[in-house]
Design a protein around this motif. Structure first.
Motif, PDB file in Angstrom:
ATOM      1  N   GLY A   1       0.815  -1.214   0.000  1.00 21.62           N
ATOM      2  CA  GLY A   1       0.000   0.000   0.000  1.00 21.62           C
ATOM      3  C   GLY A   1       0.851   1.268   0.000  1.00 21.62           C
ATOM      4  N   LYS A   2       1.874   1.257   0.831  1.00 23.59           N
ATOM      5  CA  LYS A   2       2.681   2.464   0.982  1.00 23.59           C
ATOM      6  C   LYS A   2       3.476   2.760  -0.294  1.00 23.59           C
ATOM      7  CE  LYS A   2       6.099   3.842   4.132  1.00 23.59           C
ATOM      8  NZ  LYS A   2       7.070   3.124   4.951  1.00 23.59           N
TER       9      LYS A   2
ATOM     10  N   ILE B   1       4.328   5.826  -5.294  1.00 20.28           N
ATOM     11  CA  ILE B   1       4.627   5.886  -6.738  1.00 20.28           C
ATOM     12  C   ILE B   1       3.557   6.690  -7.469  1.00 20.28           C
ATOM     13  CG2 ILE B   1       4.944   4.560  -8.859  1.00 20.28           C
ATOM     14  CD1 ILE B   1       5.945   2.227  -7.172  1.00 20.28           C
ATOM     15  N   LEU B   2       2.293   6.412  -7.134  1.00 20.09           N
ATOM     16  CA  LEU B   2       1.217   7.138  -7.825  1.00 20.09           C
ATOM     17  C   LEU B   2       1.388   8.646  -7.658  1.00 20.09           C
ATOM     18  CD1 LEU B   2      -2.040   5.045  -7.262  1.00 20.09           C
ATOM     19  CD2 LEU B   2      -0.453   5.037  -9.191  1.00 20.09           C
ATOM     20  N   ASN B   3       1.836   9.043  -6.483  1.00 19.16           N
ATOM     21  CA  ASN B   3       2.028  10.472  -6.235  1.00 19.16           C
ATOM     22  C   ASN B   3       3.085  11.082  -7.127  1.00 19.16           C
ATOM     23  OD1 ASN B   3       0.117  10.990  -4.354  1.00 19.16           O
ATOM     24  ND2 ASN B   3       1.395  10.304  -2.635  1.00 19.16           N
TER      25      ASN B   3
ATOM     26  N   LEU C   1       3.702  10.132 -10.264  1.00 20.66           N
ATOM     27  CA  LEU C   1       3.350  10.135 -11.688  1.00 20.66           C
ATOM     28  C   LEU C   1       2.687  11.459 -12.053  1.00 20.66           C
ATOM     29  CD1 LEU C   1       2.089   6.479 -12.186  1.00 20.66           C
ATOM     30  CD2 LEU C   1       4.383   7.412 -12.503  1.00 20.66           C
ATOM     31  N   LYS C   2       2.894  11.824 -13.299  1.00 25.07           N
ATOM     32  CA  LYS C   2       2.483  13.152 -13.744  1.00 25.07           C
ATOM     33  C   LYS C   2       0.964  13.316 -13.752  1.00 25.07           C
ATOM     34  CE  LYS C   2       3.566  16.145 -17.703  1.00 25.07           C
ATOM     35  NZ  LYS C   2       4.234  16.130 -19.012  1.00 25.07           N
ATOM     36  N   TYR C   3       0.240  12.241 -14.038  1.00 21.68           N
ATOM     37  CA  TYR C   3      -1.216  12.338 -14.110  1.00 21.68           C
ATOM     38  C   TYR C   3      -1.852  11.285 -13.229  1.00 21.68           C
ATOM     39  CZ  TYR C   3      -0.208  14.809 -18.465  1.00 21.68           C
ATOM     40  OH  TYR C   3       0.268  15.687 -19.398  1.00 21.68           O
ATOM     41  N   GLN C   4      -3.121  11.541 -12.939  1.00 24.37           N
ATOM     42  CA  GLN C   4      -3.921  10.501 -12.302  1.00 24.37           C
ATOM     43  C   GLN C   4      -4.196   9.432 -13.356  1.00 24.37           C
ATOM     44  OE1 GLN C   4      -7.107  12.076 -10.125  1.00 24.37           O
ATOM     45  NE2 GLN C   4      -7.578  10.070  -9.264  1.00 24.37           N
ATOM     46  N   LEU C   5      -3.987   8.178 -13.004  1.00 25.70           N
ATOM     47  CA  LEU C   5      -4.110   7.127 -14.012  1.00 25.70           C
ATOM     48  C   LEU C   5      -5.559   6.891 -14.428  1.00 25.70           C
ATOM     49  CD1 LEU C   5      -1.569   4.417 -12.781  1.00 25.70           C
ATOM     50  CD2 LEU C   5      -1.225   6.325 -14.348  1.00 25.70           C
ATOM     51  N   THR C   6      -5.735   6.543 -15.686  1.00 24.21           N
ATOM     52  CA  THR C   6      -7.071   6.157 -16.159  1.00 24.21           C
ATOM     53  C   THR C   6      -7.367   4.748 -15.640  1.00 24.21           C
ATOM     54  OG1 THR C   6      -6.199   5.114 -18.150  1.00 24.21           O
ATOM     55  CG2 THR C   6      -6.752   7.450 -18.304  1.00 24.21           C
ATOM     56  N   ALA C   7      -8.634   4.350 -15.770  1.00 27.12           N
ATOM     57  CA  ALA C   7      -9.036   3.031 -15.256  1.00 27.12           C
ATOM     58  C   ALA C   7      -8.227   1.917 -15.925  1.00 27.12           C
ATOM     59  CB  ALA C   7     -10.525   2.817 -15.498  1.00 27.12           C
TER      60      ALA C   7
ATOM     61  N   MET D   1       8.828   0.616 -13.334  1.00 27.50           N
ATOM     62  CA  MET D   1      10.236   0.907 -13.043  1.00 27.50           C
ATOM     63  C   MET D   1      10.401   1.403 -11.610  1.00 27.50           C
ATOM     64  SD  MET D   1      11.389   2.647 -16.647  1.00 27.50           S
ATOM     65  CE  MET D   1      13.119   2.265 -16.749  1.00 27.50           C
ATOM     66  N   LEU D   2       9.476   2.260 -11.186  1.00 26.60           N
ATOM     67  CA  LEU D   2       9.580   2.794  -9.829  1.00 26.60           C
ATOM     68  C   LEU D   2       9.324   1.697  -8.798  1.00 26.60           C
ATOM     69  CD1 LEU D   2       8.025   6.364 -10.193  1.00 26.60           C
ATOM     70  CD2 LEU D   2      10.369   5.575 -10.508  1.00 26.60           C
ATOM     71  N   LEU D   3       8.432   0.776  -9.150  1.00 30.56           N
ATOM     72  CA  LEU D   3       8.157  -0.342  -8.242  1.00 30.56           C
ATOM     73  C   LEU D   3       9.430  -1.175  -8.045  1.00 30.56           C
ATOM     74  CD1 LEU D   3       6.227  -2.115  -6.631  1.00 30.56           C
ATOM     75  CD2 LEU D   3       5.513  -3.202  -8.764  1.00 30.56           C
ATOM     76  N   CYS D   4      10.122  -1.351  -9.140  1.00 31.28           N
ATOM     77  CA  CYS D   4      11.348  -2.126  -9.108  1.00 31.28           C
ATOM     78  C   CYS D   4      12.399  -1.421  -8.239  1.00 31.28           C
ATOM     79  CB  CYS D   4      11.823  -2.301 -10.548  1.00 31.28           C
ATOM     80  SG  CYS D   4      13.307  -3.236 -10.732  1.00 31.28           S
ATOM     81  N   VAL D   5      12.524  -0.120  -8.472  1.00 28.79           N
ATOM     82  CA  VAL D   5      13.514   0.657  -7.724  1.00 28.79           C
ATOM     83  C   VAL D   5      13.170   0.686  -6.234  1.00 28.79           C
ATOM     84  CG1 VAL D   5      14.475   2.962  -7.398  1.00 28.79           C
ATOM     85  CG2 VAL D   5      14.137   2.053  -9.701  1.00 28.79           C
ATOM     86  N   ALA D   6      11.873   0.730  -5.946  1.00 29.61           N
ATOM     87  CA  ALA D   6      11.441   0.759  -4.545  1.00 29.61           C
ATOM     88  C   ALA D   6      11.920  -0.482  -3.801  1.00 29.61           C
ATOM     89  CB  ALA D   6       9.920   0.869  -4.478  1.00 29.61           C
ATOM     90  N   HIS D   7      12.188  -1.541  -4.555  1.00 32.40           N
ATOM     91  CA  HIS D   7      12.671  -2.763  -3.927  1.00 32.40           C
ATOM     92  C   HIS D   7      14.181  -2.927  -4.081  1.00 32.40           C
ATOM     93  CE1 HIS D   7       8.870  -4.565  -2.643  1.00 32.40           C
ATOM     94  NE2 HIS D   7       8.371  -3.837  -3.611  1.00 32.40           N
TER      95      HIS D   7
END
Ligand code: ADP
Ligand code: MG
Length: 695
Positions: free
Chosen positions: A252-253, A258-260, A262-268, A307-313
């Motif tokens: 969750g964290k 990561i979402l924060n 990103l440049k835009y709010q993601l579409t569905a 990519m950010l998910l990967c880097v986060a780990h």
């Protein structure tokens, strides 16, 4: 020919029934041994002509009829041809004249009183009927006519005729068809509903009926696809069993952090794609996923998330793009999202100075770079990561299969993601890429200005150029696309970038700043022109299709595509995608080559009407086959002899199901029953049963 030493692997030179002169012709078709012949399947069948009697005859109809020879005559025509004529009485009594040119040998077959079955095209001479070059089958006594079967039609080469080929087949097949290895055990044949190999071989060449031929061809297709699917499923099984990718769970964290960024709010749809990716990357089994979405659908953001998910780990990620411009764009986007973070982004391209390159390589090896973006340069062998967790290929169709494979072949078995702007049919995705899972983005992000598409011919361009001029005056920029770089001597109907550039600068838009971009420029030259265009120092960019991928100039909203009929629908759509990036309405004019075919105009009209890349890609697939979709070279599609991944999609699915069933019971194919099947799979796809060049 009852020589017992003759096997299916015997050279055809040892078959007395095949004359010496024919051998090189067969060799040209790749037929050297008996087995090559057995597996040289007909491309279609000639249907028997309807059996008719004279009362049913009509001019120009192709028919068969039974007749008795009455008189024979022979002469040499004025043009020196040998002519053989036979006056025959058709069963119902009508007189028919059969005529052959340059076939003197027939003289020996025909004598008065001979009954025969003739087949050919009827011509009326006014008084009676005539058939030129008929096929005849001699009938002896009162025997019923031998059954009238479909006849095989083979793809041949100059000098080799259908009757010759059929007669060779007739001699060789019965003798050897029993010797061919049956790779499908009885239980499997039953499961598939197909006949044994000997029957299938007979029926594919000389079927008793069309259904018979159909059944036989189904068997060979299924066999071929099963072997392919075994290789693929085996490969997947091996990969999943052995490979260990880092677990990168989107807790969750991490997810919201990561979402924060990103440049835009993601579409569905983007959201669904990152959920798929998050699920895959949480496991040790390396992700093997295709992300498909139309041009401009927002795949980049999804790739950034991964990519950010990967880097986060604590792992490194890499992204390969087909052009330097695009790589720079990606690096810039990532750097922006990562402002004020500790994540280090770097770029590797072919045009980099050696010292800089060495530095990047060393940083990557030491783990001092977290995200490495680049071009083909990423494939160089001196690049090694400290801890690579994810490899992404953008615009996959711009890379050959070897290149795609190479990026992921890293000691660490990273997660793997390919991005594609054209939908890849399931059957293709699983073969060309070794069984990819698929995520799809269907709807584009909101707030996109529309793009209008027009179709016209070169003669009617005057008004369009005026419109382009107006748009430039209004502050927009324009692309002009020409398929070729230079004028060609053989066909100056086709626009060349250089020719159009000259015409625009001297004649059509003389007061505008015009640049020229094509593949023959050096890297730095290309960069310079593109930079000028991005900076709006150029009003017009004349280019070959090199702009198809990548460049993102939102202010360039007017595009002229010359000789558009020469391009595939997907390619046209990709080009159009360049002109609809920003908030200004886009205008695209597809210009057909003078005198182009009606089917071309129909295709261009379809392009103008449809703005859905998926639909267009499907049309392309039907019209042009999968080569275009997967890239120009080394598509990575397995060489199939008889099955077709698009047309036989249903059989592909069945073969896949059966392959999985087989492997779930017998993961190493150890059952003696399956030995032959295993051998064939290895012969075809190599010891490790890997599709030869898919990593
Ligand atoms: P493609 O799928 O062709 O790679 P991109 O990722 O380049 O498309 O995205 C196209 C444009 O859409 C970019 O300008 C990007 O910033 C914008 N975009 C992407 N996702 C969103 C979103 N969720 N909301 C608004 N704009 C977006
Ligand atoms: Mg993209």
């Amino acid at each position: 020919m009852s020589d017992s030493s003759i096997t299916i692997y015997t050279s055809l030179a040892r078959f007395p029934a095949i004359s010496r002169e024919i051998l090189p012709l067969l060799a040209r078709l790749g037929i050297r041994r008996a087995v090559d012949l057995l597996f040289y399947f007909p491309r279609s069948y000639e249907q028997p002509a309807p059996l008719q009697s004279a009362s049913q005859f009509t001019e120009n109809a192709r028919v068969s009829f039974v007749a008795t020879v009455q008189e024979i005559d022979e002469r040499v025509t004025q043009s020196g041809k040998h002519m053989l004529g036979a006056q025959v009485a058709e069963q119902g009594g009508a007189a028919v004249r059969l005529l052959w040119f340059n076939q003197p040998f027939r003289r020996n077959e025909l004598r008065p009183g001979q009954r025969l079955l003739a087949t050919g095209i009827l011509k009326s001479t006014g008084l009676n009927w005539e058939v030129v070059q008929p096929q005849v089958q001699l009938l002896s006594g009162e025997e019923a006519m031998s059954d009238r079967r479909p006849l095989p039609i083979y793809s041949l080469t100059d000098g080799l005729k259908q009757p010759t080929m059929r007669s060779i087949m007739r001699q060789v097949i019965p003798q050897l068809r029993d010797q061919v290895d049956e790779v499908l055990p009885e239980t499997l044949r039953h499961r598939m509903g197909v006949t044994d190999i000997a029957t299938a071989l007979r029926d594919i060449h000389f079927p008793a009926s069309n259904q018979c031929a159909e059944r036989a061809s189904r068997r060979f297709k299924l066999q071929e696809l099963l072997v392919l699917q075994l290789a693929i499923s085996w490969q997947r099984q091996e990969r999943e069993g052995r490979a260990r990718a880092p677990r990168c769970e989107p807790t969750g964290k991490i997810h919201s952090r990561i979402l924060n960024r990103l440049k835009y709010q993601l579409t569905a749809d983007q959201m669904r794609a990152i959920e798929d990716i998050g699920r895959d990357m949480s496991r040790e089994i390396p992700m093997n996923r295709l992300l498909q979405g139309d041009v401009g659908s927002g795949k980049t953001l999804v790739a950034q998330y991964a990519m950010l998910l990967c880097v986060a780990h604590g792992c490194q990620a890499t992204l390969m793009a087909p052009t330097e411009v695009l790589a720079r764009q990606h690096a810039k986007g990532l750097t922006e999202s990562l402002a004020s973070s500790r994540v280090r982004v770097s770029i590797l391209t072919g045009s980099m100075p050696a010292a800089e390159r060495r530095q990047v390589l060393s940083q990557v090896a030491l783990g001092e770079v977290d995200l490495l973006v680049g071009t083909h340069a990423l494939l160089s062998s001196d690049l090694s990561f400290q801890r690579l967790g994810l490899a992404i290929v953008d615009e996959q169709h711009k890379f050959g299969v070897m290149q795609r494979a190479k990026l992921r072949v890293d000691a660490s078995q990273p997660h793997y993601l390919v991005l594609s702007a054209t939908p890849i049919p399931r059957t293709i995705a699983m073969t060309a890429f070794g069984d990819l899972d698929v995520s799809t983005i269907r709807t584009k992000p909101p707030g996109r200005a529309p793009v209008h598409t027009y179709v016209t011919s070169r003669e009617n361009l005057k008004g369009w150029w005026r419109f382009v001029e107006e748009q430039i005056t209004a502050g927009r920029q324009a692309y002009v696309i020409a398929p070729r770089v230079v004028e060609s001597a053989d066909n100056n109907e086709i626009a060349s970038a250089e020719g159009v550039f000259a015409q625009l600068t001297t004649e059509l838009l003389p007061h505008r700043r015009i640049g020229l971009l094509h593949g023959r420029l050096t890297g730095p030259e290309k960069e310079k022109v593109l930079e000028q265009f991005v900076a709006a120092d150029l009003d017009v960019l004349v280019a070959t299709t090199v702009v198809e991928v990548g460049i993102d100039v939102p202010n360039a909203t007017v595009m002229t595509i010359l000789d558009a009929n020469r391009l595939g629908l997907s390619q046209l759509h990709q080009l159009r995608g360049r002109a609809s990036r920003g908030s200004h309405t886009g205008y695209v004019c597809a210009v057909a080559t003078s005198g182009s075919e009606a089917s071309d105009s129909a295709r261009l009209e379809a392009f103008a009407k449809c703005d859905d890349g998926f639909e267009l890609a499907e049309m392309d697939l039907k019209l042009r086959g999968p080569g275009d979709l997967l890239g120009t070279s080394q598509s990575g599609l397995p060489p199939l002899r008889i099955a077709n991944l698009i047309e036989d999609a249903e059989l592909v699915a069945l073969a896949q199901q059966i392959a999985r069933e087989i492997l779930s019971h017998d993961a190493q194919l150890q059952s003696p029953d399956l030995e032959k099947l295993k051998q064939q799979t290895i012969r075809r796809y190599g010891q490790s049963m890997q599709l030869s060049d898919v990593g």
